[in-house]
Write an enzyme that holds these catalytic residues in place. Structure first.
Site, PDB file in Angstrom:
ATOM      1  N   ASN A  18       0.836  -1.199   0.000  1.00 24.79           N
ATOM      2  CA  ASN A  18       0.000   0.000   0.000  1.00 24.79           C
ATOM      3  C   ASN A  18       0.876   1.256   0.000  1.00 24.79           C
ATOM      4  OD1 ASN A  18      -1.665   2.186   0.825  1.00 24.79           O
ATOM      5  ND2 ASN A  18      -3.087   0.776   1.812  1.00 24.79           N
ATOM      6  N   LYS A  21       0.232   3.883   2.708  1.00 28.49           N
ATOM      7  CA  LYS A  21       0.785   3.590   4.031  1.00 28.49           C
ATOM      8  C   LYS A  21       2.269   3.960   4.088  1.00 28.49           C
ATOM      9  CE  LYS A  21      -2.326  -0.054   5.625  1.00 28.49           C
ATOM     10  NZ  LYS A  21      -2.420  -1.415   6.175  1.00 28.49           N
ATOM     11  N   ASP A  85      -0.686  -3.594  10.877  1.00 25.13           N
ATOM     12  CA  ASP A  85      -2.049  -3.968  10.531  1.00 25.13           C
ATOM     13  C   ASP A  85      -2.964  -2.990  11.219  1.00 25.13           C
ATOM     14  OD1 ASP A  85      -3.744  -5.689   8.998  1.00 25.13           O
ATOM     15  OD2 ASP A  85      -4.549  -6.424  10.880  1.00 25.13           O
ATOM     16  N   LYS A 184      -3.906  14.943   9.530  1.00 19.30           N
ATOM     17  CA  LYS A 184      -4.347  13.599   9.900  1.00 19.30           C
ATOM     18  C   LYS A 184      -3.279  12.858  10.691  1.00 19.30           C
ATOM     19  CE  LYS A 184      -4.794   9.718   7.346  1.00 19.30           C
ATOM     20  NZ  LYS A 184      -5.185   8.811   6.278  1.00 19.30           N
TER      21      LYS A 184
END
Length: 206
Positions: A18, A21, A85, A184
């Protein structure tokens, strides 16, 4: 020789396919003295098997062990590895989708999750992330939690995953999908887990 002696920044190889990420982790950790790059085996992100575990911590630890196996005997053997995770845990749905968050997102989608929530007045939820780092033989983990509410509609083009339907309690009423990455990362579950694990990495070795 210690990797930190050779370069100013400690390099962490993130075992994930990803890109979001990787860039989020890089943004959070770069000013803490770490450099984050994707772990590539033969120029590809490794396909890690996600165990159908009840907890995201078990999944993160399983991923880091798989990544460790993959680099054994290669030139990356001494690298510091990072795995993670995360999941969205919705109170009124008993913690669903939890460890199955990425599967649910790809099958039901955000609109499907909002449908499940349509009759629920109680919309509390939390994002949880577990970050695992492997340095040599040692695996350290840290958890980050961001409490919030599930929004009534999908809102915002930024972020990824469930960001457009999650309104963090520490924010100003916007969804994570409406926030710039810098806003964020200061409150996100992943930001908190990464910061916690970086503090553990910085502790003098026992």
């Amino acid at each position: 020789s210690d990797i930190t002696d050779r370069v100013d920044k400690m390099l962490l190889l993130f075992a994930t396919g990803n890109k979001h990420k990787v860039s989020e982790a890089s943004a959070i950790l770069s000013h803490l003295g770490y450099e984050v790059e994707p772990l590539l085996i033969r120029e590809k992100a490794p396909e890690l098997i996600e165990p159908q575990a009840e907890g995201i911590e078990e999944v993160a630890i399983s991923k880091i062990k798989q990544a460790r196996e993959l680099v054994m005997g290669t030139e990356l053997e001494d690298s510091v590895l990072l795995a993670e995770d995360s999941g969205l845990f919705i109170d009124s749905l008993g913690g669903f989708p939890g460890p199955y968050s990425s599967y649910v997102e790809s099958t039901l989608g955000l609109s499907g999750v909002l449908k499940l929530m349509s009759a629920e007045s109680e919309r509390g939820a939390e994002f949880r992330a577990v970050t695992a780092v492997c340095t040599g033989r040692r695996v350290i983990t840290a958890t980050g939690i961001c409490r919030g509410q599930i929004s009534g509609e999908i809102s915002g083009e930024m972020g990824f995953g469930y960001d457009p339907i999650f309104i963090p309690d520490d924010g100003d009423g916007r969804t994570c999908g409406e926030m710039h990455s810098s806003e964020k990362s200061s409150i996100s579950h992943r930001g908190r887990a990464l910061k916690a694990v970086s503090e553990l990495l910085n502790l003098p070795s026992k």
